[in-house]
Design a protein around this motif. Structure first.
Motif: not given
Length: 315
Positions: A157-174, A178-182, A250-254
């Protein structure tokens, strides 16, 4: 496969291959140093640990990233993603922390013994290395634990909101909290150790400037041997290298913190620039560190002599 994908895949392949080769060479050189010397210097132990963390970073991110780009999409299941992303974030955190530790130790090593406290601290440097290593491992094991909770294998399915799409894996903060705190935790840790790097490197540069103007008086004051001065210059170059890629990272991360869905290309760019330090730092160590260079030259000579002795036997 389009041209853009090929260029991206080759770039990650070269970066990973060269980085693994360079960091492995540094580790092997320090293994030899450990066998030859009764006790390794604190800076040597820190450099060996830095090479290990950089090697782990490249293996856990560069390798799966390269395989994914070349079409191997179903590499890992949920638990595989959790372990790989956790190891990657752990090694990335260790890389910045150990570089900060390295710059602080080197600044303390060449600092003038102006008082009893500095002299006592310098005499206990070798005993402080292991406890600080343990503390840094505990810190990064804790700050990277979110990967075990939120990393998953990619779904159809499509990538959910607040998810880091790493290609081979996803990090879904929900959710956004959680997204900003991490991101805040990771960024705070990184900036704290970069501040240590910059302050220590600034102090090292001040001492090097004094050394340049008053070499004889500095030697009398025991502010560092020529070998320590060369090591200090090498550490400053490592800090400059890390700070440059840290700024880009960190410019990209921000930017990633400001959007709900991060494009895959943006995540790839961040990973590439983050891994540039892990790839380039071992070659900087090899070119500026006399111990590493001597071990590699000796190994090359031994291999050359073995080949020359084997040739007559093959005729």
């Amino acid at each position: 496969m389009d041209l853009c994908t090929i260029i991206k895949g080759v770039s990650f392949l070269l970066q990973t291959g060269l980085g693994v080769l360079g960091n492995t060479a540094v580790l092997m050189a320090y293994v030899h140093v450990a066998f030859v010397e009764a006790c390794m210097q604190p800076v040597d132990r820190i450099l060996a640990h830095l090479a290990f963390s950089n090697l782990l970073q490249l293996l856990t991110r560069g390798v799966p990233q390269t395989m994914f780009i070349f079409g191997l999409h179903k590499l890992l299941d949920d638990w595989g993603c959790k372990v790989v992303i956790y190891a990657y974030r752990l090694s990335r955190g260790l890389s910045v922390c150990i570089t900060g530790m390295l710059s602080f130790f080197q600044a303390l090593t060449i600092a003038p013994s102006a008082g009893p406290h500095i002299t006592k601290l310098k005499s206990h440097l070798s005993q402080l290395v292991v406890p600080i290593f343990v503390g840094l491992w505990v810190l990064n094991l804790m700050t990277s634990v979110t990967s075990l909770m939120f990393a998953t294998a990619p779904q159809n399915s499509s990538v959910a909101a607040f998810t880091l799409n790493l290609g081979f894996c996803h990090v879904n903060f929900g959710d956004n909290l959680s997204y900003v705190s991490n991101g805040t935790i990771q960024t705070t840790r990184d900036f704290a150790f970069v501040a240590i790097m910059l302050l220590s490197s600034g102090y090292i540069l001040i001492l090097l400037q004094k050394h340049h103007k008053q070499v004889r008086s500095i030697r009398r004051a025991q502010q560092g041997t020529p070998m320590e001065i060369r090591a200090a210059k090498s550490v400053v170059m490592l800090v400059v290298l890390y700070t440059m890629f840290f700024g880009i990272d960190n410019a990209i991360w921000l930017y990633m913190l400001t959007v709900a869905q991060v494009p895959g290309m943006v995540a790839d760019l961040r990973v590439f620039f983050t891994s540039c330090y892990a790839m380039l730092s071992p070659f900087l160590m090899i070119s500026t560190n006399k111990k590493i260079k001597e071990r590699m030259v000796c190994a090359a000579r031994e291999q050359s002599s073995e080949e020359s002795t084997e040739k007559p036997n093959t005729k």
